[in-house]
Design an enzyme around this catalytic site. Structure first.
Site, mmCIF file in Angstrom:
data_model
loop_
_atom_site.group_PDB
_atom_site.id
_atom_site.type_symbol
_atom_site.label_atom_id
_atom_site.label_comp_id
_atom_site.label_asym_id
_atom_site.label_seq_id
_atom_site.Cartn_x
_atom_site.Cartn_y
_atom_site.Cartn_z
ATOM 1 N N ILE A 157 -2.881 -1.664 -12.151
ATOM 2 C CA ILE A 157 -3.606 -2.854 -11.685
ATOM 3 C C ILE A 157 -3.337 -4.064 -12.603
ATOM 4 C CG2 ILE A 157 -5.830 -3.781 -10.933
ATOM 5 C CD1 ILE A 157 -4.667 -1.318 -9.320
ATOM 6 N N GLY A 343 28.598 -9.008 -22.504
ATOM 7 C CA GLY A 343 27.774 -8.302 -23.503
ATOM 8 C C GLY A 343 26.484 -9.047 -23.811
ATOM 9 N N GLU A 366 3.347 -4.684 -4.250
ATOM 10 C CA GLU A 366 2.812 -5.286 -3.010
ATOM 11 C C GLU A 366 3.570 -4.797 -1.777
ATOM 12 O OE1 GLU A 366 1.087 -9.125 -2.927
ATOM 13 O OE2 GLU A 366 0.887 -9.233 -5.095
ATOM 14 N N THR A 368 6.489 -1.472 -1.021
ATOM 15 C CA THR A 368 7.891 -1.212 -1.364
ATOM 16 C C THR A 368 8.801 -1.768 -0.258
ATOM 17 O OG1 THR A 368 7.910 0.890 -0.182
ATOM 18 C CG2 THR A 368 7.267 0.966 -2.521
ATOM 19 N N SER A 369 10.099 -1.806 -0.539
ATOM 20 C CA SER A 369 11.044 -2.281 0.483
ATOM 21 C C SER A 369 10.989 -1.399 1.729
ATOM 22 C CB SER A 369 12.465 -2.296 -0.090
ATOM 23 O OG SER A 369 12.548 -3.280 -1.092
HETATM 24 C C1 LIG Z 1 3.821 -3.476 -12.595
HETATM 25 C C2 LIG Z 1 3.037 -3.111 -11.372
HETATM 26 C C3 LIG Z 1 1.953 -3.901 -10.997
HETATM 27 C C4 LIG Z 1 1.177 -3.530 -9.882
HETATM 28 N N1 LIG Z 1 0.045 -4.246 -9.580
HETATM 29 C C5 LIG Z 1 -0.825 -3.759 -8.638
HETATM 30 C C6 LIG Z 1 -2.109 -4.373 -8.430
HETATM 31 O O1 LIG Z 1 -2.447 -5.383 -9.039
HETATM 32 N N2 LIG Z 1 -2.944 -3.807 -7.515
HETATM 33 C C7 LIG Z 1 -2.616 -2.699 -6.804
HETATM 34 O O2 LIG Z 1 -3.443 -2.236 -6.025
HETATM 35 N N3 LIG Z 1 -1.400 -2.098 -6.974
HETATM 36 C C8 LIG Z 1 -0.519 -2.601 -7.878
HETATM 37 N N4 LIG Z 1 0.707 -1.987 -8.075
HETATM 38 C C9 LIG Z 1 1.021 -0.808 -7.305
HETATM 39 C C10 LIG Z 1 2.137 -1.022 -6.273
HETATM 40 O O3 LIG Z 1 1.681 -1.824 -5.227
HETATM 41 C C11 LIG Z 1 2.561 0.389 -5.823
HETATM 42 O O4 LIG Z 1 3.274 0.972 -6.907
HETATM 43 C C12 LIG Z 1 3.418 0.363 -4.581
HETATM 44 O O5 LIG Z 1 2.660 -0.044 -3.465
HETATM 45 C C13 LIG Z 1 4.023 1.741 -4.273
HETATM 46 O O6 LIG Z 1 3.082 2.741 -4.341
HETATM 47 P P1 LIG Z 1 3.368 4.065 -5.203
HETATM 48 O O7 LIG Z 1 3.795 3.602 -6.563
HETATM 49 O O8 LIG Z 1 2.176 4.929 -5.133
HETATM 50 O O9 LIG Z 1 4.601 4.730 -4.517
HETATM 51 P P2 LIG Z 1 4.521 5.799 -3.322
HETATM 52 O O10 LIG Z 1 3.646 5.287 -2.240
HETATM 53 O O11 LIG Z 1 4.221 7.132 -3.887
HETATM 54 O O12 LIG Z 1 6.014 5.783 -2.804
HETATM 55 C C14 LIG Z 1 7.067 6.496 -3.457
HETATM 56 C C15 LIG Z 1 8.373 6.232 -2.689
HETATM 57 O O13 LIG Z 1 8.251 6.763 -1.354
HETATM 58 C C16 LIG Z 1 8.532 5.742 -0.415
HETATM 59 N N5 LIG Z 1 7.717 5.979 0.790
HETATM 60 C C17 LIG Z 1 6.382 6.184 0.855
HETATM 61 N N6 LIG Z 1 6.006 6.379 2.112
HETATM 62 C C18 LIG Z 1 7.123 6.271 2.881
HETATM 63 C C19 LIG Z 1 7.389 6.383 4.284
HETATM 64 N N7 LIG Z 1 6.426 6.609 5.170
HETATM 65 N N8 LIG Z 1 8.666 6.233 4.714
HETATM 66 C C20 LIG Z 1 9.663 5.982 3.824
HETATM 67 N N9 LIG Z 1 9.478 5.883 2.493
HETATM 68 C C21 LIG Z 1 8.217 6.024 2.025
HETATM 69 C C22 LIG Z 1 8.176 4.450 -1.102
HETATM 70 O O14 LIG Z 1 8.795 3.330 -0.487
HETATM 71 C C23 LIG Z 1 8.671 4.750 -2.495
HETATM 72 O O15 LIG Z 1 10.050 4.526 -2.570
HETATM 73 C C24 LIG Z 1 1.523 -2.383 -9.139
HETATM 74 C C25 LIG Z 1 2.644 -1.620 -9.509
HETATM 75 C C26 LIG Z 1 3.373 -1.955 -10.615
HETATM 76 C C27 LIG Z 1 4.506 -1.066 -11.013
#
Ligand SMILES: Cc1cc2nc3c(=O)[nH]c(=O)nc-3n(C[C@H](O)[C@H](O)[C@H](O)COP(=O)(O)OP(=O)(O)OC[C@H]3O[C@@H](n4cnc5c(N)ncnc54)[C@H](O)[C@@H]3O)c2cc1C
Length: 382
Positions: A157, A343, A366, A368-369
């Site tokens: 967060i 480098g 926010e 993933t791709s």
């Molecule tokens: C530095 C940082 C700051 C952040 N700040 C905030 C914040 O302020 N508030 C907040 O709430 N969150 C925050 N996040 C969380 C961020 O939004 C999540 O990490 C992100 O939404 C992905 O969730 P996850 O990490 O649980 O990955 P997962 O949901 O576990 O996904 C893992 C992989 O599986 C893929 N995947 C999942 N489901 C599917 C599907 N159905 N089909 C195909 N591929 C799929 C994903 O694309 C990903 O590649 C932050 C993250 C980071 C690293």
């Protein structure tokens, strides 16, 4: 169709560009290496009114709009992403949920200090068990008399553990709907509430001068009046907050992509190899031409999404496209920019290496791709 910024927007862009070049650029590398939060820069952004850009004057803001915020984010992102994400998350995730959905009392209590940047808000949606499937929330909030009792945890967060963080909005299961579906609500948890623990900051690959923590809630009690908006609307609320936020992240990513072009053009003039500036070689020129094309395309994508949003039209697909395009541009440009620096690109003293480390999160945070592609496909009826 007019894609030029108007006079007011251009003045804002210029002011933020100046701030980023003169005040952020000279110091941010040190904060990044020390993994230190840049309180003074945040305070300056507060005094410039950046946190209040999309907020009405009635609530202490600048009376601008979301596009103004995005213009500022692009200019900051051009120089540094940690500072840019601190503003992005502070506004789009920290204060906008209260501004959009809060009661008059909640707005009066929280907004004055959030719009000035004196305090920061955060948004806790992601949990250790998963972020993409936001409906899989496990954190619970049970109403006990006139208090919510919150249990659970949130991961990654942003802005949640600074000395100036005042409130975190968390999503939690508050009941069960017909058919066994979860009722999810958003609840405001003030920093320092007993039972609310902020873990030590993460060690991250990038965004190293920004603040990110895991949060846990152990019988954490807050007043029932801390419910944000209507009970059971939490899921819909955060989906709309994330739609807007994607345009803001796209603007930030555009800035990063453009920053790689700025740095690369300068270096291509300066650096010589085989008796000539490397910029005289077509291989380098073509690389930079492609980088500029990506930054330009990425800007058009967020402009298009912002224009739809400002016109009150549906913009979910355009916001997802803008975020996807800009994170790809940021990744590709930071890779190519680092290559152009050879480098030196691998050395921390040059910003391109920092851009390279900061670009990756844009494909993750926010949404993933893959999630952006799911949203686009869904909008196409698939
Ligand atoms: C530095 C940082 C700051 C952040 N700040 C905030 C914040 O302020 N508030 C907040 O709430 N969150 C925050 N996040 C969380 C961020 O939004 C999540 O990490 C992100 O939404 C992905 O969730 P996850 O990490 O649980 O990955 P997962 O949901 O576990 O996904 C893992 C992989 O599986 C893929 N995947 C999942 N489901 C599917 C599907 N159905 N089909 C195909 N591929 C799929 C994903 O694309 C990903 O590649 C932050 C993250 C980071 C690293």
């Amino acid at each position: 169709m007019n894609l030029d910024l108007d006079d007011e927007q251009e003045a804002l862009r210029h002011t933020v560009e100046d701030f980023a070049r003169k005040e952020v650029a000279p110091v941010i590398g040190g904060f990044y290496e020390r993994e230190e939060f840049p309180y003074d820069l945040v305070a300056k952004m507060g005094r410039m009114g950046l946190f209040g850009l999309p907020v009405s004057e009635e609530h202490g803001g600048m009376g601008g709009d979301y596009t103004a915020l995005c213009i500022a984010l692009e200019e900051l992102g051009r120089v540094d992403s940690s500072v840019a994400i601190t503003l992005e998350a502070g506004v789009s995730l920290g204060l906008m949920p209260i501004y959009r959905f809060g009661t008059d009392e909640q707005k009066a209590r929280w907004l004055p200090e959030l719009v000035t940047g004196e305090k920061l808000g955060a948004f806790g949606l992601t949990e250790p068990g998963g972020g993409s499937d936001a409906g899989a929330t496990r954190t619970t909030a049970r109403l006990d008399g006139d208090e919510w009792v919150i249990n659970g945890s949130k991961s990654f967060i942003t802005n949640s553990g600074t000395d100036i963080t005042s409130v975190v909005t968390v999503t939690a299961i508050t009941g069960e709907r017909e058919g066994g579906r979860k009722e999810i609500s958003a609840i405001l948890v003030p920093s320092g509430t007993p039972g609310f623990t902020v873990a030590p900051k993460y060690s991250k690959v990038g965004w190293n001068a920004s603040d990110t923590h895991e949060l846990s809630f152990d019988d954490c009690r807050v007043p029932a009046t801390n419910l944000l908006g209507e009970r059971g609307r939490g899921y819909a609320q955060f989906l709309s907050i994330l739609d807007e936020g994607r345009i803001a992240i796209a603007a930030l990513g555009t800035g990063l992509a453009q920053g790689c072009v700025d740095e690369s053009v300068r270096y291509a003039h300066e650096r010589e190899a085989f008796g000539n500036p490397i910029g005289s070689y077509q291989a380098i020129q073509f690389k930079i031409a492609e980088m500029e094309t990506r930054a330009h395309t990425s800007r058009l994508a967020w402009y298009a999404a912002a224009a739809k949003m400002q016109a009150g039209k549906p913009f979910k697909k355009e916001a997802a496209i803008a975020k996807l395009v800009s994170s790809n541009a940021a990744m590709d440009n930071s890779r190519d920019g680092t290559q152009i620096f050879g480098g030196y690109g691998f050395m921390n003293e040059f910003p391109v290496g920092r851009f390279y480390r900061d670009a990756k999160i844009l494909e993750i945070g926010e949404g993933t791709s893959e999630v952006q592609k799911m949203l686009i496909a869904r909008q196409l009826g698939l």
